[in-house]
Design a protein around this motif. Structure first.
Motif, mmCIF file in Angstrom:
data_model
loop_
_atom_site.group_PDB
_atom_site.id
_atom_site.type_symbol
_atom_site.label_atom_id
_atom_site.label_comp_id
_atom_site.label_asym_id
_atom_site.label_seq_id
_atom_site.Cartn_x
_atom_site.Cartn_y
_atom_site.Cartn_z
ATOM 1 N N VAL A 116 0.836 -1.197 0.000
ATOM 2 C CA VAL A 116 0.000 0.000 0.000
ATOM 3 C C VAL A 116 0.872 1.248 0.000
ATOM 4 O O VAL A 116 0.662 2.188 -0.790
ATOM 5 C CB VAL A 116 -0.959 0.004 1.210
ATOM 6 N N PRO A 126 -4.283 1.996 -4.286
ATOM 7 C CA PRO A 126 -4.458 0.598 -3.871
ATOM 8 C C PRO A 126 -5.954 0.245 -3.867
ATOM 9 O O PRO A 126 -6.760 0.920 -3.218
ATOM 10 C CB PRO A 126 -3.881 0.565 -2.457
ATOM 11 N N VAL A 128 -7.943 -2.477 -2.581
ATOM 12 C CA VAL A 128 -7.728 -3.601 -1.667
ATOM 13 C C VAL A 128 -8.993 -4.441 -1.587
ATOM 14 O O VAL A 128 -10.056 -3.967 -1.172
ATOM 15 C CB VAL A 128 -7.322 -3.114 -0.272
ATOM 16 N N CYS A 145 -7.341 4.543 -0.023
ATOM 17 C CA CYS A 145 -7.515 3.295 -0.781
ATOM 18 C C CYS A 145 -8.979 3.109 -1.173
ATOM 19 O O CYS A 145 -9.888 3.619 -0.520
ATOM 20 C CB CYS A 145 -7.103 2.088 0.065
#
Length: 248
Positions: A116, A126, A128, A145
């Protein structure tokens, strides 16, 4: 550059991440006679805010597919693959990706944190992917993120039907992480499914197979608009009119 993917999705009238994926989980072709450039043009024509490109071998992807897509568009592009090494982030950046998939189930806490941090330093968002509350709790700098609930299971190579209930169940924890951009990904097939998830509070949905198999892409998205217009959040239902006592 880092926030370009998130901002594009948050500002979109139709917050759908439209995906290019050569094959489904069973190995069935999804492109047909359409080139990557043709699909990109189709997605842009209907107002895609950002794109996703599956480069993983499970779905017939290659690094070249990412480069083809990036060359054909100025939209932010997510690379979806099993990224576990720092070198893969550098390669994604060199290939023109704006965001990269990080699968929490595959990454120990320290590794996830390192990837990250490196991704953000390279200007990559990112993206995720999570399937449990514990995985959500391990995401550092969540406010920068995308946190995406995967409604399918990588344990069976995503061959199952998936469970949209997972997104609904995990949404409070995702929002509690601090992310600005919660996403529901996988198994979103119908416009009604997508509309419901957006109504529940997801900032976006990622859809691949459902769009690639749609008889009409504009028709699918018109259906999304229609369902979003008819779904009512019970927290914001209009109050009933006052009762009038006609005996007065």
């Amino acid at each position: 550059m880092t926030a370009a993917f998130i901002e594009a999705l948050l500002d979109a009238r139709r917050p759908v991440i439209m995906e290019l994926k050569r094959q489904d989980a069973a190995g069935q072709d999804l492109f047909g006679d359409r080139s990557a450039a043709r699909l990109v043009a189709d997605y842009q024509e209907v107002g895609a805010p950002c794109l996703s490109v599956v480069t993983g071998r499970w779905f017939g992807g290659t690094p070249e597919l990412l480069r083809e897509v990036v060359a054909a568009t100025d939209l932010p592009v997510l690379q979806k693959d099993f990224i576990t090494r720092r070198s893969q982030l550098h390669q994604a950046r060199e290939s023109g990706a704006s965001a990269v998939l990080l699968t929490a189930a595959l990454l120990p806490r320290a590794t996830l944190g390192h990837l990250v941090e490196l991704g953000l330093s390279l200007g990559l968002t990112p993206f995720v992917e999570v399937v449990t509350e514990e995985e959500i709790s391990r995401v550092p700098r969540a406010e920068e993120c995308v946190i995406a609930v995967n409604n399918k299971d990588i344990g069976d190579r995503e061959r199952g039907a998936g469970d949209l209930g997972r997104s609904s169940a995990l949404l409070p924890a995702v929002l509690g992480s601090g992310t600005r951009c919660p996403v529901s990904a996988g198994a979103v097939r119908s416009p009604e499914d997508a509309a419901r998830l957006l109504q529940e509070g997801f900032a976006g949905v990622l859809i691949g197979t459902g769009l690639l198999r749609a008889p009409s892409l504009p028709g699918w998205l018109d259906g999304l608009d229609a369902h979003r217009g008819t779904l009512v959040d019970p927290r914001h239902e209009p109050a009933p009119p006052p009762t009038i006592d006609i005996r007065r």
